[in-house]
Design a protein around this motif. Sequence first.
Motif, PDB file in Angstrom:
ATOM      1  N   SER A   1       0.840  -1.405   0.168  1.00 28.46           N
ATOM      2  CA  SER A   1       0.041   0.019   0.072  1.00 28.46           C
ATOM      3  C   SER A   1       0.912   1.222  -0.019  1.00 28.46           C
ATOM      4  O   SER A   1       0.541   2.354  -0.308  1.00 28.46           O
ATOM      5  CB  SER A   1      -0.974  -0.251   1.245  1.00 28.46           C
ATOM      6  N   ILE A   2       2.094   1.169   0.147  1.00 34.00           N
ATOM      7  CA  ILE A   2       3.130   2.381   0.280  1.00 34.00           C
ATOM      8  C   ILE A   2       3.453   2.784  -1.067  1.00 34.00           C
ATOM      9  O   ILE A   2       3.431   2.052  -1.923  1.00 34.00           O
ATOM     10  CB  ILE A   2       4.441   2.038   0.914  1.00 34.00           C
ATOM     11  N   PRO A   3       2.931   4.240  -1.392  1.00 32.72           N
ATOM     12  CA  PRO A   3       2.967   4.699  -2.736  1.00 32.72           C
ATOM     13  C   PRO A   3       4.405   4.481  -3.324  1.00 32.72           C
ATOM     14  O   PRO A   3       5.528   4.224  -2.607  1.00 32.72           O
ATOM     15  CB  PRO A   3       2.880   6.169  -2.446  1.00 32.72           C
ATOM     16  N   SER A   4       4.510   4.162  -4.511  1.00 33.49           N
ATOM     17  CA  SER A   4       5.879   3.707  -5.270  1.00 33.49           C
ATOM     18  C   SER A   4       6.956   4.834  -5.127  1.00 33.49           C
ATOM     19  O   SER A   4       8.053   4.359  -4.738  1.00 33.49           O
ATOM     20  CB  SER A   4       5.821   3.564  -6.679  1.00 33.49           C
ATOM     21  N   GLN A   5       6.624   6.015  -5.158  1.00 31.18           N
ATOM     22  CA  GLN A   5       7.630   6.991  -4.807  1.00 31.18           C
ATOM     23  C   GLN A   5       8.147   7.355  -3.545  1.00 31.18           C
ATOM     24  O   GLN A   5       9.118   7.504  -3.187  1.00 31.18           O
ATOM     25  CB  GLN A   5       7.014   8.215  -5.566  1.00 31.18           C
ATOM     26  N   LEU A   6       7.067   6.793  -2.649  1.00 31.47           N
ATOM     27  CA  LEU A   6       7.609   6.888  -1.139  1.00 31.47           C
ATOM     28  C   LEU A   6       8.495   5.642  -1.070  1.00 31.47           C
ATOM     29  O   LEU A   6       9.389   5.629  -0.348  1.00 31.47           O
ATOM     30  CB  LEU A   6       6.367   6.673  -0.221  1.00 31.47           C
ATOM     31  N   LYS A   7       8.281   4.411  -1.719  1.00 32.33           N
ATOM     32  CA  LYS A   7       9.136   3.358  -1.638  1.00 32.33           C
ATOM     33  C   LYS A   7      10.554   3.962  -2.068  1.00 32.33           C
ATOM     34  O   LYS A   7      11.529   3.695  -1.268  1.00 32.33           O
ATOM     35  CB  LYS A   7       8.588   2.529  -2.496  1.00 32.33           C
ATOM     36  N   LEU A   8      10.866   4.574  -3.120  1.00 33.12           N
ATOM     37  CA  LEU A   8      11.647   5.183  -3.488  1.00 33.12           C
ATOM     38  C   LEU A   8      12.551   5.913  -2.416  1.00 33.12           C
ATOM     39  O   LEU A   8      13.709   5.821  -2.272  1.00 33.12           O
ATOM     40  CB  LEU A   8      11.806   5.857  -4.945  1.00 33.12           C
ATOM     41  N   ALA A   9      11.689   6.739  -1.841  1.00 35.64           N
ATOM     42  CA  ALA A   9      12.500   7.737  -0.768  1.00 35.64           C
ATOM     43  C   ALA A   9      12.976   6.867   0.530  1.00 35.64           C
ATOM     44  O   ALA A   9      13.892   7.192   0.628  1.00 35.64           O
ATOM     45  CB  ALA A   9      11.482   8.743  -0.250  1.00 35.64           C
ATOM     46  N   ILE A  10      12.146   5.669   0.609  1.00 32.03           N
ATOM     47  CA  ILE A  10      12.456   4.987   1.973  1.00 32.03           C
ATOM     48  C   ILE A  10      13.929   4.277   1.595  1.00 32.03           C
ATOM     49  O   ILE A  10      15.000   4.241   2.300  1.00 32.03           O
ATOM     50  CB  ILE A  10      11.480   3.971   2.166  1.00 32.03           C
ATOM     51  N   GLY A  11      14.092   3.827   0.198  1.00 35.80           N
ATOM     52  CA  GLY A  11      15.389   3.187  -0.271  1.00 35.80           C
ATOM     53  C   GLY A  11      16.427   4.163  -0.175  1.00 35.80           C
ATOM     54  O   GLY A  11      17.588   3.695   0.185  1.00 35.80           O
ATOM     55  N   ALA A  12      16.219   5.237  -0.739  1.00 38.97           N
ATOM     56  CA  ALA A  12      17.301   6.529  -0.697  1.00 38.97           C
ATOM     57  C   ALA A  12      17.625   6.777   0.675  1.00 38.97           C
ATOM     58  O   ALA A  12      18.903   6.966   1.075  1.00 38.97           O
ATOM     59  CB  ALA A  12      16.905   7.387  -1.497  1.00 38.97           C
TER      60      ALA A  12
END
Length: 440
Positions: free
Chosen positions: A126-137
């Motif tokens: 459910s986590i938005p894809s762009q927020l996933k990228l921010a989490i990874g970064a």
Amino acid sequence: MLEKIFKLKAKNTTVRTEIIAGITTFLAMAYILGVNPAILSETGMDKHSVFIATALSAGIASIIMGVVANYPVALAPGMGVNALFTYTVCLTLGYSWQAALAAVFVSGLIFIFISVTGIRKMIINSIPSQLKLAIGAGIGFFIAFVGLKNAGIIVASSSTAVALGNLKDPAVLLAIAGILITLVLLIKKVPAAVFIGMIITAIIGIVLHLAGGFAGMPTLPDKVVEFNFSIHTLGAFMDGFGELFAEPLSACMVIFSFLFVDFFDTAGTLVAVANRIGLVNEKGQLENVERALVADAVGTVAGAALGTSTVTSFVESTSGVEVGGKTGLTACTTGIMFFISMIFSPLILSTVTSAVTTPALVVVGILMAQQLKGIDWDDLVFASCGFVTILTMILTYSIANGIAFGFFAYVIAMLAAGKAKQISPIILGLLVVFILYFAI
């Protein structure tokens, strides 16, 4: 057999690459073998038993992750949650270490339930894809900061919170040299650059120590092997249930705290690794994540039974991924290395110092930060929640806190943009959970 289990050809990798990646991940994680016993022993636990429990639980959980989920993610007792175990649950709330282990065991059982039923998968997807990228970064910046702090390049300061460390310290200079060496190898596209950089750094440190007796350097031990596998903490959690549930409300708070930290630390790590190796589909969902989550939960239960705090997916797994690890063979290799470490503990604990692991953490952090290019910085919704996620993760020294505050920023920004109907009900439910956690 390896091809059948790990699908190496389909993942475009080889046995050699996966083994090197697994060893690299182990070297980046090996500090936990020294740090975890040091922290948990403050509760009265036997230090050697915790060392054996740490190595065993890490080995078992990593192999389960590799075989069951085919993810290149290794597991071990987590940093942060071991501090929660010792300084909050035991030393502040007054629980015995047996009761704290019982709480970890129960939290693991709950994790297994919500993983098998698909609740954890549903939340992560459910986590938005762009927020996933921010989490990874954000995790990239976080582990780089961890490396710099552990090496003494960054130190605490009463006036400015953090400051530059002592650049005259030989150990600090070794870490900086290791970072530069690893960067050069990476830019030159040398295969296994991170792994080779760690080895070169360790060798330089040993030579410097032998030549000048400098402190804080990797050293050669008096003995290489030690055959002592006694583990007095095995099954000790069984003696803690009565004490833990003597006060049900307090017990629920303790168990929930372990659940919260492990859940979102694991979520952040799996998202970061999946993004790097292409396990996120067009809908932003992680492939085969349910098996990875079950493996993580089983690791927590096994760790509590052996006698250690919550076992969780380690963000240092990204160091192995950057070397080329793409399958569960990487995680299995790391697991085997943890088993071997029980014999070679004198050698490992003397040569794998902070100065040796820092180059790997910093360089991997640089590579993970490249995920920032996938965020639409012109959209203030994602720019704001991404920025808050990354900044909070670093400054609060917690992956879980970064994700929580990122969610807060996301919901507020979506409401301000008039996009309330696009907010997932799961996101709103998590928002309530975050509020309860911080309130408690």
